[in-house]
Scaffold this active site. Structure first.
Site, short mmCIF file in Angstrom:
data_model
loop_
_atom_site.label_atom_id
_atom_site.label_comp_id
_atom_site.label_asym_id
_atom_site.label_seq_id
_atom_site.Cartn_x
_atom_site.Cartn_y
_atom_site.Cartn_z
N ALA A 66 0.87 -1.17 0.00
CA ALA A 66 0.00 0.00 0.00
C ALA A 66 0.91 1.22 0.00
O ALA A 66 2.05 1.15 0.46
CB ALA A 66 -0.87 -0.01 1.24
N GLY A 112 0.47 -4.92 0.92
CA GLY A 112 -0.73 -4.94 0.07
C GLY A 112 -0.48 -5.62 -1.27
O GLY A 112 -1.42 -6.11 -1.90
N GLU A 115 -0.83 -9.20 -0.52
CA GLU A 115 -2.26 -9.40 -0.24
C GLU A 115 -3.08 -9.40 -1.53
O GLU A 115 -4.03 -10.17 -1.67
CB GLU A 115 -2.75 -8.30 0.73
CG GLU A 115 -2.18 -8.52 2.14
CD GLU A 115 -2.44 -7.35 3.07
OE1 GLU A 115 -2.06 -6.22 2.73
OE2 GLU A 115 -3.05 -7.57 4.13
N GLU A 135 4.40 -5.30 7.36
CA GLU A 135 3.64 -4.26 8.07
C GLU A 135 4.09 -4.01 9.50
O GLU A 135 4.12 -2.87 9.95
CB GLU A 135 2.13 -4.59 8.06
CG GLU A 135 1.44 -4.32 6.73
CD GLU A 135 1.54 -5.47 5.72
OE1 GLU A 135 2.35 -6.39 5.94
OE2 GLU A 135 0.80 -5.45 4.73
N1 COA Z 1 4.61 3.08 -0.57
C1 COA Z 1 5.03 4.25 -1.10
N2 COA Z 1 6.16 4.38 -1.82
C2 COA Z 1 6.89 3.27 -2.00
C3 COA Z 1 6.53 2.02 -1.48
C4 COA Z 1 5.32 1.95 -0.73
N3 COA Z 1 4.87 0.81 -0.21
N4 COA Z 1 7.46 1.10 -1.81
C5 COA Z 1 8.39 1.77 -2.53
N5 COA Z 1 8.04 3.08 -2.65
C6 COA Z 1 8.77 4.15 -3.36
C7 COA Z 1 9.98 4.62 -2.57
O1 COA Z 1 9.59 5.55 -1.60
C8 COA Z 1 10.82 5.22 -3.67
O2 COA Z 1 10.28 6.46 -4.01
P1 COA Z 1 11.25 7.74 -4.25
O3 COA Z 1 12.12 7.33 -5.42
O4 COA Z 1 10.30 8.86 -4.58
O5 COA Z 1 12.03 7.92 -3.00
C9 COA Z 1 10.55 4.29 -4.86
O6 COA Z 1 9.32 3.62 -4.57
C10 COA Z 1 11.62 3.23 -5.06
O7 COA Z 1 11.78 2.51 -3.85
P2 COA Z 1 13.18 2.34 -3.10
O8 COA Z 1 12.91 2.07 -1.65
O9 COA Z 1 14.10 3.45 -3.44
O10 COA Z 1 13.72 0.99 -3.81
P3 COA Z 1 14.72 -0.07 -3.20
O11 COA Z 1 15.10 -0.95 -4.33
O12 COA Z 1 15.82 0.59 -2.45
O13 COA Z 1 13.87 -0.93 -2.13
C11 COA Z 1 11.90 -2.09 -1.36
C12 COA Z 1 12.79 -1.72 -2.55
C13 COA Z 1 10.67 -2.80 -1.88
C14 COA Z 1 12.68 -3.03 -0.41
C15 COA Z 1 11.50 -0.81 -0.58
O14 COA Z 1 10.98 0.12 -1.51
C16 COA Z 1 10.48 -1.01 0.50
O15 COA Z 1 10.81 -1.52 1.56
N6 COA Z 1 9.21 -0.59 0.27
C17 COA Z 1 8.17 -0.62 1.24
C18 COA Z 1 7.65 -2.02 1.41
C19 COA Z 1 6.59 -2.05 2.49
O16 COA Z 1 6.83 -1.84 3.64
N7 COA Z 1 5.35 -2.35 2.07
C20 COA Z 1 4.25 -2.51 2.95
C21 COA Z 1 3.45 -1.29 3.04
S1 COA Z 1 2.12 -1.51 4.20
#
Ligand code: COA
Length: 260
Positions: A66, A112, A115, A135
């Site tokens: 999400a 999400g 999910e 989460e």
């Molecule tokens: N919500 C909003 N933005 C998100 C996102 C999310 N769930 N997941 C990734 N993004 C965005 C990042 O903020 C980043 O945006 P920016 O370039 O404007 O800063 C962009 O997507 C790229 O992500 P980034 O974190 O730089 O890539 P990465 O390769 O270093 O890491 C992940 C990849 C998936 C490990 C990492 O993005 C992450 O942990 N995301 C969140 C996962 C999460 O907790 N999901 C559950 C949400 S309830």
């Protein structure tokens, strides 16, 4: 229909819905959830479409969760509403759809995103995919059905570990857990989904719809799945597809189902 966050392709009875926010790793913001609802509803209503495939754009993510930026300052009421609305219009909606929905997990499927994949009727993954419910690392719990569907799919102990550690598993572990049915290369992921979808397309849409409802009934509290199966089985005898399927078998020809 015009969408800002998803792309649609339709070919040979198969609708492919591509979540298209690659710069945000296809994170599900409110508008994307609404658009997915509209696109899936339209595909369900379209008689020419028999199977729906959902995937993410780019080569990195299916859906990374999400959109955290949208709910970071939510109140208790807003958080509750976010989960309730999402479950109704997207996650439960997909699970109970009358047409098969396949998730093509082409990269990160987190929160999400996992999910969403779990709400689909089954899942295939590319070998770079990583899946998890992170989460609790954000101080929240899965809110789009993750605490319910993950244990259904992989068992309570494994689900508890994944949820409590907030860790990710790779595609092969997901395969060994039964979370995905196949693992293949990124290039082969959609072709393999389509190959399976074509096999589904040969069968009776009415019977498939009834089978989805009967299988789902097993996971609904207060519902007797065996009774749902008996009722669905009986109803099939009143359909044109049943007449066609049995007649075609007896005449040693391929059935041509109309979905009636
Ligand atoms: N919500 C909003 N933005 C998100 C996102 C999310 N769930 N997941 C990734 N993004 C965005 C990042 O903020 C980043 O945006 P920016 O370039 O404007 O800063 C962009 O997507 C790229 O992500 P980034 O974190 O730089 O890539 P990465 O390769 O270093 O890491 C992940 C990849 C998936 C490990 C990492 O993005 C992450 O942990 N995301 C969140 C996962 C999460 O907790 N999901 C559950 C949400 S309830």
């Amino acid at each position: 229909m015009k969408f800002n966050n998803i792309l649609l392709e339709a070919d040979n009875s198969i609708a492919t819905i591509i979540i298209n926010r690659p710069k945000k790793l296809n994170a599900l913001n409110r508008e994307t959830i609404e658009e997915l609802h509209q696109a899936i509803k339209a595909a369900e209503a379209d008689k020419a479409i028999k199977v729906i495939i959902i995937t993410g754009s780019g080569d990195k993510a299916f859906v990374a969760g999400a959109d955290i930026s949208e709910f970071a300052d939510f109140s208790v009421e807003e958080g509750t509403q976010l989960a309730a609305n999402g479950q109704t219009i997207l996650f439960d909606f997909i699970e109970n759809l009358s047409k098969p929905v396949i998730a093509a997990v082409n990269g990160f499927a987190l929160g999400g995103g996992l999910e969403l994949a779990m709400a689909c009727h089954f899942r295939l993954a590319s070998d770079n995919a990583k899946m998890g419910l992170p989460e609790v690392s954000l101080g929240v719990i899965p809110g789009y059905g993750g605490t319910q569907r993950l244990p259904q799919l992989i068992g309570k102990g494994r689900a508890m570990e994944m949820i409590m550690t907030a860790g990710m598993i790779d595609a092969n572990k997901a395969l060994s857990f039964g979370l995905v049915n196949y693992v293949t290369t990124q290039e082969e992921l959609l072709p393999l989904c389509e190959k399976i979808a074509h096999k589904i397309c040969n069968n009776s849409p009415v019977a498939i719809s009834s089978a989805i409802a009967a299988v789902n009934a097993n996971f609904k509290s207060g519902v007797n799945g065996y009774d749902v199966e008996i009722e669905g089985f009986g109803k099939c005898f009143g359909t044109a597809d049943f007449t066609e399927g049995t007649t075609a078998f007896l005449e040693k020809r391929k059935a041509k189902f109309t979905g009636e």
